[in-house]
Design a protein around this motif. Structure first.
Motif, PDB file in Angstrom:
ATOM      1  N   SER A  88       0.852  -1.185   0.000  1.00 39.52           N
ATOM      2  CA  SER A  88       0.000   0.000   0.000  1.00 39.52           C
ATOM      3  C   SER A  88       0.886   1.233   0.000  1.00 39.52           C
ATOM      4  N   LEU A  89       0.486   2.211  -0.781  1.00 33.08           N
ATOM      5  CA  LEU A  89       1.281   3.413  -1.004  1.00 33.08           C
ATOM      6  C   LEU A  89       0.464   4.639  -0.629  1.00 33.08           C
ATOM      7  N   ILE A  90       1.068   5.551   0.116  1.00 30.02           N
ATOM      8  CA  ILE A  90       0.405   6.799   0.484  1.00 30.02           C
ATOM      9  C   ILE A  90       0.728   7.873  -0.556  1.00 30.02           C
ATOM     10  N   LEU A  91      -0.322   8.480  -1.099  1.00 36.55           N
ATOM     11  CA  LEU A  91      -0.179   9.585  -2.046  1.00 36.55           C
ATOM     12  C   LEU A  91      -0.875  10.816  -1.475  1.00 36.55           C
ATOM     13  N   ARG A  92      -0.316  11.972  -1.767  1.00 37.22           N
ATOM     14  CA  ARG A  92      -0.922  13.243  -1.350  1.00 37.22           C
ATOM     15  C   ARG A  92      -0.941  14.190  -2.549  1.00 37.22           C
ATOM     16  N   PRO A  93      -1.717  13.854  -3.567  1.00 37.75           N
ATOM     17  CA  PRO A  93      -1.683  14.653  -4.800  1.00 37.75           C
ATOM     18  C   PRO A  93      -2.385  15.993  -4.653  1.00 37.75           C
ATOM     19  N   VAL A  94      -1.807  17.018  -5.276  1.00 41.23           N
ATOM     20  CA  VAL A  94      -2.476  18.312  -5.386  1.00 41.23           C
ATOM     21  C   VAL A  94      -3.193  18.303  -6.728  1.00 41.23           C
ATOM     22  N   LEU A  95      -4.435  17.862  -6.694  1.00 38.34           N
ATOM     23  CA  LEU A  95      -5.240  17.705  -7.902  1.00 38.34           C
ATOM     24  C   LEU A  95      -6.669  18.131  -7.624  1.00 38.34           C
ATOM     25  N   PRO A  96      -7.386  18.615  -8.647  1.00 38.78           N
ATOM     26  CA  PRO A  96      -8.831  18.833  -8.471  1.00 38.78           C
ATOM     27  C   PRO A  96      -9.519  17.497  -8.198  1.00 38.78           C
ATOM     28  N   MET A  97     -10.589  17.516  -7.433  1.00 40.52           N
ATOM     29  CA  MET A  97     -11.301  16.290  -7.109  1.00 40.52           C
ATOM     30  C   MET A  97     -11.766  15.556  -8.372  1.00 40.52           C
ATOM     31  N   LYS A  98     -12.099  16.316  -9.426  1.00 39.82           N
ATOM     32  CA  LYS A  98     -12.608  15.679 -10.644  1.00 39.82           C
ATOM     33  C   LYS A  98     -11.562  14.821 -11.338  1.00 39.82           C
ATOM     34  N   GLU A  99     -10.281  15.011 -10.981  1.00 37.49           N
ATOM     35  CA  GLU A  99      -9.210  14.237 -11.625  1.00 37.49           C
ATOM     36  C   GLU A  99      -8.775  13.030 -10.800  1.00 37.49           C
ATOM     37  N   ILE A 100      -9.422  12.813  -9.679  1.00 30.76           N
ATOM     38  CA  ILE A 100      -8.950  11.773  -8.772  1.00 30.76           C
ATOM     39  C   ILE A 100      -9.053  10.379  -9.391  1.00 30.76           C
ATOM     40  N   SER A 101     -10.029  10.166 -10.263  1.00 30.08           N
ATOM     41  CA  SER A 101     -10.201   8.847 -10.884  1.00 30.08           C
ATOM     42  C   SER A 101      -9.035   8.488 -11.802  1.00 30.08           C
ATOM     43  N   ARG A 102      -8.277   9.486 -12.225  1.00 32.88           N
ATOM     44  CA  ARG A 102      -7.104   9.207 -13.055  1.00 32.88           C
ATOM     45  C   ARG A 102      -6.062   8.376 -12.292  1.00 32.88           C
ATOM     46  N   ILE A 103      -6.050   8.521 -10.980  1.00 39.46           N
ATOM     47  CA  ILE A 103      -5.110   7.753 -10.164  1.00 39.46           C
ATOM     48  C   ILE A 103      -5.339   6.258 -10.352  1.00 39.46           C
ATOM     49  N   SER A 104      -6.613   5.829 -10.295  1.00 38.06           N
ATOM     50  CA  SER A 104      -6.920   4.403 -10.428  1.00 38.06           C
ATOM     51  C   SER A 104      -6.443   3.863 -11.773  1.00 38.06           C
ATOM     52  N   LEU A 105      -6.663   4.641 -12.837  1.00 35.62           N
ATOM     53  CA  LEU A 105      -6.255   4.168 -14.151  1.00 35.62           C
ATOM     54  C   LEU A 105      -4.739   4.084 -14.254  1.00 35.62           C
ATOM     55  N   LEU A 106      -4.024   5.066 -13.745  1.00 30.86           N
ATOM     56  CA  LEU A 106      -2.564   5.028 -13.877  1.00 30.86           C
ATOM     57  C   LEU A 106      -1.964   3.880 -13.074  1.00 30.86           C
ATOM     58  N   VAL A 107      -2.579   3.551 -11.925  1.00 32.83           N
ATOM     59  CA  VAL A 107      -2.080   2.413 -11.146  1.00 32.83           C
ATOM     60  C   VAL A 107      -2.304   1.122 -11.921  1.00 32.83           C
ATOM     61  N   ALA A 108      -3.487   0.967 -12.499  1.00 32.22           N
ATOM     62  CA  ALA A 108      -3.772  -0.233 -13.288  1.00 32.22           C
ATOM     63  C   ALA A 108      -2.818  -0.349 -14.469  1.00 32.22           C
ATOM     64  N   VAL A 109      -2.540   0.764 -15.117  1.00 29.20           N
ATOM     65  CA  VAL A 109      -1.599   0.756 -16.242  1.00 29.20           C
ATOM     66  C   VAL A 109      -0.206   0.346 -15.772  1.00 29.20           C
ATOM     67  N   ALA A 110       0.238   0.877 -14.644  1.00 28.49           N
ATOM     68  CA  ALA A 110       1.578   0.547 -14.141  1.00 28.49           C
ATOM     69  C   ALA A 110       1.702  -0.932 -13.803  1.00 28.49           C
ATOM     70  N   VAL A 111       0.653  -1.517 -13.198  1.00 26.00           N
ATOM     71  CA  VAL A 111       0.695  -2.940 -12.867  1.00 26.00           C
ATOM     72  C   VAL A 111       0.732  -3.777 -14.141  1.00 26.00           C
ATOM     73  N   ALA A 112      -0.151  -3.465 -15.096  1.00 23.90           N
ATOM     74  CA  ALA A 112      -0.187  -4.225 -16.345  1.00 23.90           C
ATOM     75  C   ALA A 112       1.114  -4.082 -17.121  1.00 23.90           C
ATOM     76  N   GLU A 113       1.658  -2.878 -17.160  1.00 27.60           N
ATOM     77  CA  GLU A 113       2.942  -2.644 -17.834  1.00 27.60           C
ATOM     78  C   GLU A 113       4.056  -3.482 -17.220  1.00 27.60           C
ATOM     79  N   THR A 114       4.068  -3.549 -15.902  1.00 26.69           N
ATOM     80  CA  THR A 114       5.109  -4.325 -15.223  1.00 26.69           C
ATOM     81  C   THR A 114       5.038  -5.788 -15.643  1.00 26.69           C
ATOM     82  N   LEU A 115       3.845  -6.341 -15.684  1.00 26.04           N
ATOM     83  CA  LEU A 115       3.690  -7.742 -16.095  1.00 26.04           C
ATOM     84  C   LEU A 115       4.068  -7.932 -17.558  1.00 26.04           C
ATOM     85  N   GLU A 116       3.742  -6.961 -18.398  1.00 23.59           N
ATOM     86  CA  GLU A 116       4.090  -7.020 -19.818  1.00 23.59           C
ATOM     87  C   GLU A 116       5.602  -6.934 -20.026  1.00 23.59           C
TER      88      GLU A 116
END
Length: 326
Positions: free
Chosen positions: A139-167
């Motif tokens: 588990s990783l602690i993040l403290r992003p300075v982002l508008p609330m509307k952009e928070i869902s981008r975090i989930s996608l980038l994490v999924a991309v990073a995991v999939a990329e690592t396996l690839e």
């Protein structure tokens, strides 16, 4: 450097060759009993240390323990896991511990890692199977300075990073089952759980939890899992280093995350679309407002799923459980 660290370093410097207890005690200026006590402690931590009355001690194989001693020396991150790397041989849940630490003010990039979880958690309160020394539970602690509307981008980038690592690290055809599952050959190999805490001023912190199956054997998985499970070992027929996979994953996570903070998300979005199992497929979507059936047509700029229902209306889906029908 502690005495335990000095003993471990001396064993590592011998590269699998024998190191006499007498030489070790003389070089560290402690008794052979003290050396033996530290050897016993290393054994308890999971290090494979051989002992011989005539030859002394040696590390019999490279350790695959997710401790800072093993991960940090080869970790090419600037922030993630660098200042605070908190390791447990066993814990109830890394996400629960990370939330506690985040509430106490621990900085961005704080990493909580365990070799086993007793009550690992997935989405919607489900459990995550977390046997000892088989997977990566972090588990990783993040403290992003982002508008609330952009928070869902975090989930996608994490999924991309995991999939990329396996690839890229393991040559596995990983795909993203929106929003938080990673599949290989239609079997679940990883899950992501993001928990957000916000206040009137915006995002206070995000805890991103990742469970990744590495060296699990197929027969060891519980039979009642919602989605058939797999692991790197099952798919590739070999044992792999959890340490190296974790190092590669953290580097990709950090790069994608700081690209987002710098205003660059397009590359992550396009990669996420290319890895998506949902786009173009007929889906059943289970949301808090009921079930929607339709075709996933895209992922928007914020990482939300766009679904065209059977009457042609396009819905922007922020969360939910999908079942691929086609």
């Amino acid at each position: 450097m502690s005495m335990r660290d000095a003993v471990l370093q001396a064993l590592k410097e011998k590269n699998g060759e024998w190191l006499s207890g007498e030489m070790l005690s003389e070089s560290l200026r402690v008794s052979r009993t003290t050396i033996w006590n530290h050897i016993k402690a290393l054994l308890a931590e999971g290090y494979e240390v051989e002992s011989s009355p005539k030859k002394g001690y040696r590390l019999s194989s490279p350790p695959d323990i997710l401790s800072p001693d093993e991960v940090c020396p080869g970790l090419a991150c600037e922030v993630f896991g660098r200042k605070e790397y908190i390791y447990y041989q066993e814990i109830d849940s890394t996400n629960s511990q990370a939330r506690t630490l985040a509430s106490k003010g621990y900085p961005e990039g704080t990493l909580v890692v365990a070799d086993m979880q007793t009550t690992g958690r997935g989405r919607r309160g489900r459990s995550w199977y977390s046997p000892r020394n088989q997977g990566i539970y972090m588990s990783l602690i993040l403290r992003p300075v982002l508008p609330m509307k952009e928070i869902s981008r975090i989930s996608l980038l994490v999924a991309v990073a995991v999939a990329e690592t396996l690839e890229e690290e393991l040559d596995l055809p990983a795909r993203i089952k929106w929003p938080n599952d990673i599949l290989v050959n239609n079997k679940k190999i990883a899950g992501i759980l993001s928990e957000v805490v916000s206040d009137m001023d915006g995002i206070e912190y995000i805890v991103v939890g990742i469970g990744l199956n590495i060296n699990n054997q197929l027969q060891d998985f519980p039979s009642d899992l919602r989605t058939p499970a797999t692991s790197v070992r099952v798919e590739d027929q070999r044992l792999v280093s959890r340490v190296k996979v974790l190092q590669g994953l953290l580097v990709r996570l950090e790069r994608r995350y700081f690209d987002l903070l710098a205003g660059s998300f397009e590359g992550t979005l396009e990669k996420g679309k290319s890895l998506s199992l949902a786009i173009g497929q007929e889906l059943k979507l289970d949301t808090i407002n009921g079930v929607i059936i339709g075709q996933a047509v895209d992922i928007d700029d914020y990482g939300f799923l766009l679904l065209r229902d059977q009457s042609g209306i396009i819905h922007t889906i922020m969360s939910g459980e999908i079942t691929i029908l086609s």
